[in-house]
Motif scaffolding. Structure first.
Motif, PDB file in Angstrom:
ATOM      1  N   GLN A  21     -15.898 -12.056  -5.666  1.00 30.64           N
ATOM      2  CA  GLN A  21     -16.568 -13.330  -5.851  1.00 30.64           C
ATOM      3  C   GLN A  21     -17.602 -13.529  -4.755  1.00 30.64           C
ATOM      4  OE1 GLN A  21     -13.807 -16.586  -5.612  1.00 30.64           O
ATOM      5  NE2 GLN A  21     -13.162 -16.116  -3.553  1.00 30.64           N
ATOM      6  N   PHE A  22     -18.473 -14.504  -4.963  1.00 26.66           N
ATOM      7  CA  PHE A  22     -19.471 -14.832  -3.950  1.00 26.66           C
ATOM      8  C   PHE A  22     -19.794 -16.311  -4.019  1.00 26.66           C
ATOM      9  CE2 PHE A  22     -22.070 -14.238  -7.647  1.00 26.66           C
ATOM     10  CZ  PHE A  22     -23.128 -15.123  -7.484  1.00 26.66           C
ATOM     11  N   THR A  23     -20.278 -16.820  -2.896  1.00 25.41           N
ATOM     12  CA  THR A  23     -20.786 -18.185  -2.839  1.00 25.41           C
ATOM     13  C   THR A  23     -22.054 -18.171  -2.005  1.00 25.41           C
ATOM     14  OG1 THR A  23     -19.459 -18.733  -0.892  1.00 25.41           O
ATOM     15  CG2 THR A  23     -18.507 -19.280  -3.035  1.00 25.41           C
ATOM     16  N   ILE A  24     -22.880 -19.185  -2.217  1.00 26.74           N
ATOM     17  CA  ILE A  24     -24.098 -19.357  -1.434  1.00 26.74           C
ATOM     18  C   ILE A  24     -24.092 -20.791  -0.933  1.00 26.74           C
ATOM     19  CG2 ILE A  24     -26.621 -19.316  -1.422  1.00 26.74           C
ATOM     20  CD1 ILE A  24     -26.442 -17.410  -3.850  1.00 26.74           C
ATOM     21  N   THR A  25     -24.211 -20.943   0.384  1.00 28.16           N
ATOM     22  CA  THR A  25     -24.275 -22.259   1.004  1.00 28.16           C
ATOM     23  C   THR A  25     -25.492 -22.308   1.915  1.00 28.16           C
ATOM     24  OG1 THR A  25     -22.865 -21.527   2.852  1.00 28.16           O
ATOM     25  CG2 THR A  25     -21.748 -22.527   0.963  1.00 28.16           C
ATOM     26  N   ASP A  54     -14.684  -9.066  -1.291  1.00 28.09           N
ATOM     27  CA  ASP A  54     -14.287  -7.908  -2.084  1.00 28.09           C
ATOM     28  C   ASP A  54     -12.870  -8.096  -2.627  1.00 28.09           C
ATOM     29  OD1 ASP A  54     -12.505  -7.262  -0.014  1.00 28.09           O
ATOM     30  OD2 ASP A  54     -13.682  -5.580   0.712  1.00 28.09           O
ATOM     31  N   ASP A  55     -12.406  -7.109  -3.387  1.00 28.79           N
ATOM     32  CA  ASP A  55     -11.082  -7.193  -4.007  1.00 28.79           C
ATOM     33  C   ASP A  55      -9.948  -7.281  -2.994  1.00 28.79           C
ATOM     34  OD1 ASP A  55     -11.862  -7.270  -6.633  1.00 28.79           O
ATOM     35  OD2 ASP A  55     -11.708  -5.104  -6.945  1.00 28.79           O
ATOM     36  N   ASP A  56     -10.173  -6.805  -1.788  1.00 25.20           N
ATOM     37  CA  ASP A  56      -9.148  -6.862  -0.746  1.00 25.20           C
ATOM     38  C   ASP A  56      -9.133  -8.198  -0.021  1.00 25.20           C
ATOM     39  OD1 ASP A  56      -8.319  -4.241  -1.275  1.00 25.20           O
ATOM     40  OD2 ASP A  56      -9.781  -3.395   0.125  1.00 25.20           O
ATOM     41  N   GLY A  57     -10.049  -9.102  -0.380  1.00 27.19           N
ATOM     42  CA  GLY A  57     -10.110 -10.414   0.257  1.00 27.19           C
ATOM     43  C   GLY A  57     -10.974 -10.457   1.502  1.00 27.19           C
ATOM     44  N   GLU A  58     -11.600  -9.329   1.856  1.00 24.78           N
ATOM     45  CA  GLU A  58     -12.477  -9.297   3.023  1.00 24.78           C
ATOM     46  C   GLU A  58     -13.809  -9.937   2.662  1.00 24.78           C
ATOM     47  OE1 GLU A  58     -14.596  -6.178   6.098  1.00 24.78           O
ATOM     48  OE2 GLU A  58     -12.874  -5.515   4.928  1.00 24.78           O
ATOM     49  N   THR A  59     -14.266 -10.860   3.500  1.00 21.39           N
ATOM     50  CA  THR A  59     -15.513 -11.573   3.248  1.00 21.39           C
ATOM     51  C   THR A  59     -16.560 -11.164   4.269  1.00 21.39           C
ATOM     52  OG1 THR A  59     -14.330 -13.460   2.338  1.00 21.39           O
ATOM     53  CG2 THR A  59     -16.583 -13.848   3.031  1.00 21.39           C
ATOM     54  N   MET A  60     -17.754 -10.899   3.767  1.00 19.92           N
ATOM     55  CA  MET A  60     -18.896 -10.614   4.627  1.00 19.92           C
ATOM     56  C   MET A  60     -19.892 -11.741   4.418  1.00 19.92           C
ATOM     57  SD  MET A  60     -19.312  -6.529   3.951  1.00 19.92           S
ATOM     58  CE  MET A  60     -20.637  -6.358   5.111  1.00 19.92           C
ATOM     59  N   GLU A  61     -20.542 -12.170   5.496  1.00 23.88           N
ATOM     60  CA  GLU A  61     -21.525 -13.242   5.411  1.00 23.88           C
ATOM     61  C   GLU A  61     -22.892 -12.717   5.824  1.00 23.88           C
ATOM     62  OE1 GLU A  61     -20.270 -16.614   7.695  1.00 23.88           O
ATOM     63  OE2 GLU A  61     -18.518 -16.961   6.438  1.00 23.88           O
ATOM     64  N   PHE A  62     -23.898 -13.125   5.059  1.00 24.07           N
ATOM     65  CA  PHE A  62     -25.273 -12.756   5.350  1.00 24.07           C
ATOM     66  C   PHE A  62     -26.123 -14.017   5.322  1.00 24.07           C
ATOM     67  CE2 PHE A  62     -23.295  -9.121   3.351  1.00 24.07           C
ATOM     68  CZ  PHE A  62     -23.708  -8.057   4.139  1.00 24.07           C
ATOM     69  N   THR A  63     -26.980 -14.165   6.321  1.00 22.49           N
ATOM     70  CA  THR A  63     -27.929 -15.265   6.344  1.00 22.49           C
ATOM     71  C   THR A  63     -29.236 -14.770   5.741  1.00 22.49           C
ATOM     72  OG1 THR A  63     -26.925 -16.184   8.325  1.00 22.49           O
ATOM     73  CG2 THR A  63     -29.147 -16.903   7.817  1.00 22.49           C
ATOM     74  N   ALA A  64     -29.822 -15.595   4.875  1.00 23.11           N
ATOM     75  CA  ALA A  64     -31.070 -15.212   4.212  1.00 23.11           C
ATOM     76  C   ALA A  64     -31.993 -16.417   4.121  1.00 23.11           C
ATOM     77  CB  ALA A  64     -30.779 -14.673   2.813  1.00 23.11           C
ATOM     78  N   SER A  65     -33.280 -16.146   4.165  1.00 25.92           N
ATOM     79  CA  SER A  65     -34.268 -17.209   3.985  1.00 25.92           C
ATOM     80  C   SER A  65     -34.456 -17.462   2.494  1.00 25.92           C
ATOM     81  CB  SER A  65     -35.603 -16.783   4.594  1.00 25.92           C
ATOM     82  OG  SER A  65     -36.152 -15.696   3.857  1.00 25.92           O
ATOM     83  N   TYR A  66     -35.166 -18.515   2.165  1.00 26.92           N
ATOM     84  CA  TYR A  66     -35.501 -18.815   0.773  1.00 26.92           C
ATOM     85  C   TYR A  66     -36.230 -17.628   0.146  1.00 26.92           C
ATOM     86  CZ  TYR A  66     -37.577 -21.007  -3.309  1.00 26.92           C
ATOM     87  OH  TYR A  66     -37.964 -21.289  -4.594  1.00 26.92           O
TER      88      TYR A  66
END
Length: 73
Positions: free
Chosen positions: A8-12, A25-37
């Motif tokens: 799954q993913f979310t964008i905030t 990912d399927d293992d529950g590990e979350t990676m976060e990336f900051t992105a511009s518009y």
């Protein structure tokens, strides 16, 4: 490195107004990336282009057939 499967993913948005993509990912590990518009817009364009290409392949759309059909009209 083995490929991970996106669960799954979310964008905030953060306090500076940048977008933060949370990819889990399927293992529950979350990676976060900051992105511009602009970066997020490029991601959207790339996804749309890929899906359009895949749609043509899945439906068996052929550019030559499209051109022939238009000529007959």
């Amino acid at each position: 490195m083995a490929a991970r499967t996106l669960a799954q993913f979310t964008i905030t948005t953060d306090a500076e107004g940048d977008y933060v993509l949370h990819l889990e990912d399927d293992d529950g590990e979350t990676m976060e990336f900051t992105a511009s518009y602009e970066q997020l817009d490029l991601i959207v364009e790339a996804i749309e282009e890929q899906l359009d290409n895949d749609e043509e392949d899945m439906l068996g759309v052929d550019d030559d057939e499209d051109a022939d059909a238009e000529e007959k009209e």
